[in-house]
Enzyme design. Structure first.
Site, PDB file in Angstrom:
ATOM      1  N   HIS A   1       5.396  39.196   3.503  1.00  0.00           N
ATOM      2  CA  HIS A   1       5.809  38.285   2.441  1.00  0.00           C
ATOM      3  C   HIS A   1       4.584  37.686   1.739  1.00  0.00           C
ATOM      4  O   HIS A   1       3.478  37.745   2.263  1.00  0.00           O
ATOM      5  CB  HIS A   1       6.670  37.141   2.989  1.00  0.00           C
ATOM      6  CG  HIS A   1       8.084  37.544   3.255  1.00  0.00           C
ATOM      7  ND1 HIS A   1       8.464  38.156   4.421  1.00  0.00           N
ATOM      8  CD2 HIS A   1       9.210  37.423   2.490  1.00  0.00           C
ATOM      9  CE1 HIS A   1       9.774  38.412   4.378  1.00  0.00           C
ATOM     10  NE2 HIS A   1      10.249  37.980   3.209  1.00  0.00           N
ATOM     11  N   HIS A   2       4.844  37.044   0.609  1.00  0.00           N
ATOM     12  CA  HIS A   2       3.814  36.362  -0.188  1.00  0.00           C
ATOM     13  C   HIS A   2       3.082  35.287   0.615  1.00  0.00           C
ATOM     14  O   HIS A   2       3.578  34.803   1.633  1.00  0.00           O
ATOM     15  CB  HIS A   2       4.469  35.728  -1.423  1.00  0.00           C
ATOM     16  CG  HIS A   2       5.637  34.849  -1.098  1.00  0.00           C
ATOM     17  ND1 HIS A   2       5.496  33.525  -0.757  1.00  0.00           N
ATOM     18  CD2 HIS A   2       6.970  35.107  -1.017  1.00  0.00           C
ATOM     19  CE1 HIS A   2       6.682  33.015  -0.501  1.00  0.00           C
ATOM     20  NE2 HIS A   2       7.605  33.966  -0.648  1.00  0.00           N
TER      21      HIS A   2
ATOM     22  N   GLY B   1      12.127  25.024  -7.665  1.00  0.00           N
ATOM     23  CA  GLY B   1      11.416  25.890  -6.712  1.00  0.00           C
ATOM     24  C   GLY B   1      11.450  27.337  -7.199  1.00  0.00           C
ATOM     25  O   GLY B   1      12.097  27.655  -8.201  1.00  0.00           O
TER      26      GLY B   1
ATOM     27  N   GLY C   1      16.873  21.659  -5.345  1.00  0.00           N
ATOM     28  CA  GLY C   1      15.567  22.346  -5.362  1.00  0.00           C
ATOM     29  C   GLY C   1      15.459  23.292  -6.541  1.00  0.00           C
ATOM     30  O   GLY C   1      14.884  24.375  -6.434  1.00  0.00           O
TER      31      GLY C   1
ATOM     32  N   GLY D   1      20.706  29.179   1.626  1.00  0.00           N
ATOM     33  CA  GLY D   1      19.710  30.254   1.720  1.00  0.00           C
ATOM     34  C   GLY D   1      18.454  29.819   2.446  1.00  0.00           C
ATOM     35  O   GLY D   1      17.630  30.659   2.816  1.00  0.00           O
ATOM     36  N   THR D   2      18.301  28.507   2.646  1.00  0.00           N
ATOM     37  CA  THR D   2      17.111  27.985   3.334  1.00  0.00           C
ATOM     38  C   THR D   2      16.979  28.647   4.709  1.00  0.00           C
ATOM     39  O   THR D   2      17.974  28.793   5.418  1.00  0.00           O
ATOM     40  CB  THR D   2      17.256  26.456   3.509  1.00  0.00           C
ATOM     41  OG1 THR D   2      17.519  25.892   2.235  1.00  0.00           O
ATOM     42  CG2 THR D   2      16.014  25.840   4.120  1.00  0.00           C
TER      43      THR D   2
ATOM     44  N   MET E   1      12.901  30.003  -5.853  1.00  0.00           N
ATOM     45  CA  MET E   1      14.273  30.507  -5.836  1.00  0.00           C
ATOM     46  C   MET E   1      15.162  29.666  -6.748  1.00  0.00           C
ATOM     47  O   MET E   1      16.048  30.192  -7.418  1.00  0.00           O
ATOM     48  CB  MET E   1      14.833  30.504  -4.408  1.00  0.00           C
ATOM     49  CG  MET E   1      14.466  31.707  -3.585  1.00  0.00           C
ATOM     50  SD  MET E   1      14.926  33.259  -4.350  1.00  0.00           S
ATOM     51  CE  MET E   1      16.689  33.076  -4.523  1.00  0.00           C
TER      52      MET E   1
ATOM     53  N   LYS F   1       4.652  31.671   1.879  1.00  0.00           N
ATOM     54  CA  LYS F   1       5.745  31.528   2.866  1.00  0.00           C
ATOM     55  C   LYS F   1       5.263  30.755   4.089  1.00  0.00           C
ATOM     56  O   LYS F   1       4.194  31.031   4.629  1.00  0.00           O
ATOM     57  CB  LYS F   1       6.285  32.912   3.262  1.00  0.00           C
ATOM     58  CG  LYS F   1       7.517  32.825   4.137  1.00  0.00           C
ATOM     59  CD  LYS F   1       8.270  34.133   4.186  1.00  0.00           C
ATOM     60  CE  LYS F   1       9.462  34.062   5.113  1.00  0.00           C
ATOM     61  NZ  LYS F   1      10.468  33.080   4.726  1.00  0.00           N
TER      62      LYS F   1
ATOM     63  N   ASN G   1      19.335  36.424   4.237  1.00  0.00           N
ATOM     64  CA  ASN G   1      18.958  37.240   3.086  1.00  0.00           C
ATOM     65  C   ASN G   1      20.224  37.545   2.285  1.00  0.00           C
ATOM     66  O   ASN G   1      21.193  38.054   2.841  1.00  0.00           O
ATOM     67  CB  ASN G   1      18.297  38.538   3.568  1.00  0.00           C
ATOM     68  CG  ASN G   1      17.609  39.249   2.441  1.00  0.00           C
ATOM     69  OD1 ASN G   1      18.220  39.524   1.415  1.00  0.00           O
ATOM     70  ND2 ASN G   1      16.332  39.537   2.614  1.00  0.00           N
TER      71      ASN G   1
END
Ligand code: NAD
Length: 269
Positions: free
Chosen positions: A154-155, A10, A7, A97-98, A12, A158, A123
């Site tokens: 959050h943005h 993306g 990914g 981290g997903t 991240m 998300k 996190n």
């Protein structure tokens, strides 16, 4: 250490690759993207607006696990199992981290960790991991005359709510009180909900703009309130932590580790 990123185009993913490029002891072993992604076929460096790095973004997931000591995965919960199968086949460590895994997906992660080292964190920032530790301590110190409420923003992109970090904060608060979050957690209050029950741990989620991640844990008592707050202003804090964890796995046996283990915060608890 050879570090790959699934990914990689993306939000991240791009940030992680930049962090690998600038971190001593790391070699970027390549990046993959999902089917039909516009970045497929591009050089990773060029994709980031940097000089060519000689690594073309491909869909060859198995090839990436084969070529890497550790692979960092900040993608989608539904592709985790496929990634972990390749990790086990090739003995590759994984930094996961997903967020947003369901129970079955989580069980699969636990089983895979019997064969390879996996660091899974809701996190990866150092500050938020300190917040987990403080939340558990404060919750242990104060009785249930203090109402625990967790707020996150959050943005607008998300897709899951509450955030994985908010849930982990709820788990830390529940652990501090020796209760199970599944018994006391309350989400999405709406309408005539009745008075708040003693011992509940409530969650509120806001979405909007480009907020990277704000989290607060509120302990509301009678005539006094304590609020612990963390505000992330750049995705760099997650990438730094994830790359630090990737380097840490070099020394580790198979197992499921948290960022608290990586930072050594568990040694004192
Ligand atoms: P994003 O949508 O920008 O990136 C995800 C990328 O994964 C996309 O580029 C997508 O094309 C790619 N992808 C999908 N399927 C794939 C496949 N089969 N193979 C390879 N790539 C594939 O999302 P984001 O904002 O970067 O967040 C990704 C995940 O990371 C989310 O679950 C988010 O909650 C989580 N996250 C975790 C932390 C943490 O510290 N643990 C921090 C930030 C974000």
């Amino acid at each position: 250490m050879k570090i790959g990123v699934v990914g990689c185009a993306g939000r991240m993913g791009q940030n992680l690759v930049k962090e690998i490029f600038k971190t001593k002891g790391c070699e970027f072993s390549g990046g993959t993207e999902g089917p039909k992604n516009a970045a497929l076929g591009e050089d990773m460096g060029v994709h980031l607006g940097l000089p060519e790095c000689g690594k073309i973004i491909t869909e060859d997931t198995e090839g990436l696990f084969m070529a890497s000591d550790v692979v960092i995965d900040f993608t989608l919960p539904k592709v985790t199992a496929k990634h972990l199968k390749f990790a086990q086949k090739h003995g590759t460590s994984v930094i996961l981290g997903t967020t947003g895994h369901d129970e079955n997906e989580y069980l699969f992660i636990k089983e895979a960790a019997e064969n390879v080292a996996i660091v899974k964190a809701m996190n990866f920032s150092i500050g938020v991991n300190a917040l987990f530790a403080l939340t558990e301590q404060l919750s242990n110190l104060l009785d249930d005359n203090f109402d625990v409420e967790i707020f996150e923003m959050h943005h607008k992109h998300k897709v899951d709510a509450p955030s994985g970090t908010a849930i982990a904060l709820g788990e830390a608060a529940a652990k501090g009180r020796s209760v199970d979050l599944s018994d006391v957690g309350v989400r999405g209050r709406d309408g005539i909900t009745g008075a708040r029950k003693k011992g509940e741990i409530g969650f509120t989620s806001l979405r909007g703009g480009e907020v990277v991640g704000d989290h607060s844990v509120i302990f509301a008592g009678e005539s006094e309130l304590i609020e612990l707050t963390h505000k992330a202003s750049s995705r760099g804090i997650f990438s730094k932590g994830a790359v630090f964890a990737a380097l840490w796995t070099g020394e580790q046996l198979p197992g499921l580790y948290s960022m608290l283990d990586v930072l050594g915060f568990t040694k004192n608890s």
